[in-house]
Design an enzyme around this catalytic site. Structure first.
Site, short mmCIF file in Angstrom:
data_model
loop_
_atom_site.label_atom_id
_atom_site.label_comp_id
_atom_site.label_asym_id
_atom_site.label_seq_id
_atom_site.Cartn_x
_atom_site.Cartn_y
_atom_site.Cartn_z
N LYS A 173 -10.42 -7.92 2.99
CA LYS A 173 -10.87 -8.72 4.13
C LYS A 173 -10.17 -8.25 5.40
O LYS A 173 -8.95 -8.38 5.53
CB LYS A 173 -10.56 -10.21 3.93
CG LYS A 173 -11.23 -11.10 5.00
CD LYS A 173 -10.70 -12.51 5.01
CE LYS A 173 -9.62 -12.72 6.04
NZ LYS A 173 -10.08 -12.59 7.45
N GLU A 248 3.77 -8.11 4.65
CA GLU A 248 4.35 -7.52 5.86
C GLU A 248 4.05 -8.48 7.00
O GLU A 248 2.90 -8.63 7.41
CB GLU A 248 3.74 -6.13 6.11
CG GLU A 248 4.58 -5.27 7.05
CD GLU A 248 4.25 -5.50 8.52
OE1 GLU A 248 5.02 -6.24 9.17
OE2 GLU A 248 3.25 -4.96 8.99
#
Length: 483
Positions: A173, A248
């Protein structure tokens, strides 16, 4: 233009036929629609990936490598087209997309096309026990990749390339704010001969589409880049399901400048590390800490350099700073500038919206420098993620190190000094995943990438990424001695 989902090698509308408007940041106008996909679309994408997995995971490394290299070649062939699409979708200067974003996306595929052929298993001989242990690195299965809006194709491919190189199939996505180049990547993968179902791209909101990927019981790993709050939520959902996680997240990176640095190189690089991509890079040095003895000189020279930056339409070759990615983000960044005075901060330059002729509704903001005296202020503690930096002075090494580490984030840091002892001491003691010394954003794709503290979990890049996207299985064989 209507963007479609890319599932099982085909472009398809969302099952419930729900759509989201896509805005051009440079004009503030709607220029397309993207799917607002639901769990049904994610389930369909998963099923395609699961069907493709047995064959893809047993495809030879040479064949996988060849397909990834072809994708890289096609990205370079379409560089100008992709850069224009990225600039229009994101608001970044087209020069940046042409020189950095799109070439790096190609490099991601080319790097992992090569890396997978060098990714080796380990073997251990148990001397005296007549046994050999060897470790297999096997693909996980179907994995989820969710990427952000600031470096759309760059970071999308940074996740997808190692995942499919390692033999996994992917449900991915992109950000709903910047979907265009992810959509175009589907066309490129088809042209390159990537088998149907290996990569599936599902567009939509994080709360619906992203949630469905994270919560899917059979998607066994999630690689996410984005905000710390969202990362914490993903961890709460995924951890009880025992998924592998690579997160992250945010940064509030210190740029530590000592008087013994190469001053001119430092000054030019600091302008870039502060405002590249409108400051919308998690690695930007948003807290500038300057040794007291050169503070006034730096302040004067930095303001002068920043005042020369041109804010303009992303398509213009002379533009240094384009549009922020969305109206909502512009308002968020501006709100931080507005609270500076409440916290004792002083705006030295910028801080105002910019009106660009013929594009008056675009999301433009001046590069902004704010002088602060307290590292605990919100401007220094919270991620603004825009063209805003703070500056403050320090007296000595001990104070500089304390200020640098005194935040919840620990993604990167930049150190400017020609003192070798200081370099070694700071490199060990800075609480960040990356330390750049006398440079910034110099990346080698073989090296591990990630942060400490609230900046994330795990590492990406090089063999670290291939290790994340594989499961280690140890095989122990004992044999009889002939003597």
């Amino acid at each position: 233009m209507k963007i479609q989902n890319y599932i099982n090698g085909e472009f398809v509308n969302p099952i419930q036929n729900h759509w989201i408007e896509n805005y051009n940041p440079a004009t503030g106008a709607v220029y397309g629609q993207i799917p607002n996909s639901t769990k049904e679309d994610v389930d369909k994408a998963y099923e395609a990936a699961a069907r493709a997995f047995p064959k893809w995971s047993n495809t030879s490394l040479d064949e996988r490598s060849k397909i990834l290299s072809k994708i890289a070649d096609l990205i370079i062939e379409k560089l100008n087209f992709l850069a224009a699409a990225e600039s229009k979708d994101n608001g970044k200067p087209i020069s940046l997309a042409t020189q950095i974003d799109i070439p790096r996306a190609a490099s991601n595929f080319q790097f992992f096309a090569n890396a997978i052929t060098q990714f080796s298993s380990e073997a251990h001989e148990s001397v005296g026990l007549n046994a050999v242990n060897f470790t297999l690195r096997q693909p996980i299965g179907v994995v989820g990749c969710i990427s952000p809006w600031n470096l759309p194709l760059y970071l999308f491919t940074w996740k997808i390339a190692p995942a499919i190189a390692a033999g996994n199939c992917v449900v991915a996505k992109p950000s709903e704010i910047t979907p265009m180049t992810a959509f175009l990547l589907g066309e490129i993968c088809t042209e390159a001969g990537l088998p149907n179902g290996v990569l599936n791209i599902v567009h939509g909101l994080g709360a619906s589409t992203g949630q469905a990927i994270v919560a899917h019981p059979n998607i066994k790993a999630i690689s996410f880049t984005g905000g710390t709050t969202t990362g914490a939520y993903i961890a709460r959902v995924a951890a009880p399901m025992f998924k592998k996680l690579s997160l992250e997240l945010g940064g509030k990176n210190p740029n530590i400048i000592f008087a013994d640095c190469d001053y001119e190189k430092m000054l030019a690089t600091t302008v870039r590390s502060s405002f590249a991509n409108q400051g919308q890079i998690c690695l930007c040095g948003s807290r500038i800490l300057i040794e007291e003895k050169i503070y006034e000189k730096f302040k004067k020279d930095f303001i002068k350099k920043v005042s020369e930056l041109k804010v303009g339409h992303p398509s213009e070759a002379t533009t240094n700073i384009g549009a922020l990615v969305s109206k909502e983000h512009l308002e968020k960044v501006k709100s931080y500038i507005d609270i500076a005075a409440q916290e004792g901060g002083k705006v030295l330059f910028g801080g105002e919206r910019v009106t660009v002729k013929n594009f008056e509704n675009g999301y433009y903001l001046q590069p902004t420098i704010i002088e602060v005296s307290d590292n605990k202020c919100r401007l220094n503690q919270e991620e603004i993620f825009g063209p805003v930096v703070t500056i403050m002075s320090f007296k000595n090494d001990k104070e500089a190190l304390h200020l640098a580490n005194d935040v919840q984030y620990g993604l990167s840091s930049t150190l400017w000094t020609n003192n070798l002892n200081r370099t070694m001491q700071f490199s060990k003691q800075l609480q960040t995943g990356i330390v750049w010394v006398n440079t910034w954003m110099l990346r080698d794709l073989r090296t591990p990438f990630g942060g400490q503290k609230d900046s994330g979990v795990g590492r990406e890049g090089g063999f670290e990424a291939l290790r994340f996207f594989t499961e280690a299985k140890n095989i122990c064989i004992q044999y009889e001695s002939p003597f």
